[in-house]
Design an enzyme around this catalytic site. Sequence first.
Site, mmCIF file in Angstrom:
data_model
loop_
_atom_site.group_PDB
_atom_site.id
_atom_site.type_symbol
_atom_site.label_atom_id
_atom_site.label_comp_id
_atom_site.label_asym_id
_atom_site.label_seq_id
_atom_site.Cartn_x
_atom_site.Cartn_y
_atom_site.Cartn_z
ATOM 1 N N ASP A 31 0.825 -1.203 0.000
ATOM 2 C CA ASP A 31 0.000 0.000 0.000
ATOM 3 C C ASP A 31 0.863 1.260 0.000
ATOM 4 O O ASP A 31 1.972 1.257 0.534
ATOM 5 C CB ASP A 31 -0.913 -0.018 1.240
ATOM 6 C CG ASP A 31 -2.111 0.910 1.101
ATOM 7 O OD1 ASP A 31 -2.362 1.410 -0.024
ATOM 8 O OD2 ASP A 31 -2.802 1.134 2.112
ATOM 9 N N HIS A 48 2.576 3.442 -9.051
ATOM 10 C CA HIS A 48 2.342 2.022 -9.331
ATOM 11 C C HIS A 48 3.530 1.418 -10.080
ATOM 12 O O HIS A 48 3.912 0.273 -9.842
ATOM 13 C CB HIS A 48 1.046 1.835 -10.130
ATOM 14 C CG HIS A 48 -0.186 2.254 -9.362
ATOM 15 N ND1 HIS A 48 -0.421 1.856 -8.064
ATOM 16 C CD2 HIS A 48 -1.237 3.043 -9.702
ATOM 17 C CE1 HIS A 48 -1.574 2.376 -7.652
ATOM 18 N NE2 HIS A 48 -2.084 3.101 -8.619
ATOM 19 N N LEU A 142 10.692 -20.687 -4.924
ATOM 20 C CA LEU A 142 9.805 -19.718 -4.260
ATOM 21 C C LEU A 142 8.453 -19.794 -4.938
ATOM 22 O O LEU A 142 8.358 -19.740 -6.163
ATOM 23 C CB LEU A 142 10.360 -18.291 -4.401
ATOM 24 C CG LEU A 142 9.403 -17.164 -3.959
ATOM 25 C CD1 LEU A 142 9.211 -17.156 -2.450
ATOM 26 C CD2 LEU A 142 9.917 -15.795 -4.420
HETATM 27 C C1 IPE Z 1 -5.409 -2.809 -0.423
HETATM 28 O O1 IPE Z 1 -5.056 -1.478 -0.570
HETATM 29 C C2 IPE Z 1 -5.388 -3.487 -1.765
HETATM 30 C C3 IPE Z 1 -4.066 -3.673 -2.356
HETATM 31 C C4 IPE Z 1 -2.925 -3.367 -1.801
HETATM 32 C C5 IPE Z 1 -4.065 -4.263 -3.665
HETATM 33 P P1 IPE Z 1 -6.151 -0.331 -0.750
HETATM 34 O O2 IPE Z 1 -5.413 0.947 -0.825
HETATM 35 O O3 IPE Z 1 -7.059 -0.656 -1.858
HETATM 36 O O4 IPE Z 1 -6.969 -0.459 0.625
HETATM 37 P P2 IPE Z 1 -7.900 0.584 1.384
HETATM 38 O O5 IPE Z 1 -8.925 1.048 0.393
HETATM 39 O O6 IPE Z 1 -7.031 1.697 1.843
HETATM 40 O O7 IPE Z 1 -8.456 -0.193 2.529
HETATM 41 C C1 IPE Z 2 -1.377 0.258 -3.470
HETATM 42 O O1 IPE Z 2 -1.214 1.617 -3.500
HETATM 43 C C2 IPE Z 2 -1.657 -0.345 -4.822
HETATM 44 C C3 IPE Z 2 -3.053 -0.759 -5.006
HETATM 45 C C4 IPE Z 2 -3.996 -0.732 -4.100
HETATM 46 C C5 IPE Z 2 -3.415 -1.256 -6.322
HETATM 47 P P1 IPE Z 2 -2.439 2.622 -3.512
HETATM 48 O O2 IPE Z 2 -2.805 2.899 -4.908
HETATM 49 O O3 IPE Z 2 -3.525 2.118 -2.637
HETATM 50 O O4 IPE Z 2 -1.758 3.888 -2.861
HETATM 51 P P2 IPE Z 2 -2.408 4.916 -1.828
HETATM 52 O O5 IPE Z 2 -2.958 4.100 -0.687
HETATM 53 O O6 IPE Z 2 -3.485 5.643 -2.569
HETATM 54 O O7 IPE Z 2 -1.285 5.793 -1.420
HETATM 55 MG MG MG Z 3 -4.034 2.367 -0.714
#
Ligand code: IPE
Ligand code: IPE
Ligand code: MG
Length: 256
Positions: A31, A48, A142
């Site tokens: 995240d 990303h 792995l």
């Molecule tokens: C969880 O992250 C999903 C992934 C890392 C793929 P999100 O950013 O989507 O989660 P929330 O919305 O903050 O809970």
């Molecule tokens: C995690 O990073 C990747 C996915 C959930 C696909 P985010 O896109 O959730 O990044 P933040 O949480 O908005 O910073």
């Molecule tokens: Mg996120």
Amino acid sequence: MAGDSKTATLLGTAGPVPGRPVPAHVAIIMDGNGRWASRRGLPRVEGHRRGVEAVRGAVRSAIHFGIPFLTVYSFSSENWRRPAAEVADLMGLLKLFVRRDLAELHGNGVRVRIIGDRVGLPPDIEEVLREAEERTARNARLSLQVAFNYGGRQEIVRAVRSLAAAVAEGRLAPGEIDLATIADALDTSGIPDPDLVIRTSGEQRVSNFLTWQTAYSEFVFTPELWPDFDHAAFAAAIGEYQSRDRRFGGLGAQAG
Ligand code: IPE
Ligand code: IPE
Ligand code: MG
């Protein structure tokens, strides 16, 4: 190499403790990509992209530490709620990752498995996922699970449906359903439950990740945004895991 000595110092302080077991299965909620980008005034997709780099690093680290199972949460069932352009970027990056990295993953003995719902995915995505799984199916160094279009509750719904169908067809008696039957009906059939779940970016929630499988996992929440999660951060998370007393309802280290 300077990088190695830095790593060695960190391993000596906050990293894995020699002689204590490393987790057999590490699952990561990756995240913070969006925040990483916005803090730099960049579009979210750049976060990303850097996140994909961090996945490459995490795979190398897992191999380095001798961790046999690594699961990464790359797209949740709920991530469809994001703007269509970001969803398209994430799909495109997954395709690019498989295209660019599959040969190297295969060469390094990595077995790729996809967990999540295949139904409703764009056919080109379905195709690359299947190719990744088929090509690496016999690798054993792995096991890398990519959670894509994955939701823990949705996975349980699919498992319940398959068990209900088996009961309806007379292949299974309701009384035969036990913990193992359910575990086997999940996407993670045959994969041990995660010992350690890491979530980056400071958020402290599970966001529908491995709902059944994390019943007794240890959780480490780290402040780094996912693109900044490097070998030293991984080492520190393992060190933290090794300091925990896992009791599973018993008395653990307190016993005796
Ligand atoms: C969880 O992250 C999903 C992934 C890392 C793929 P999100 O950013 O989507 O989660 P929330 O919305 O903050 O809970
Ligand atoms: C995690 O990073 C990747 C996915 C959930 C696909 P985010 O896109 O959730 O990044 P933040 O949480 O908005 O910073
Ligand atoms: Mg996120």
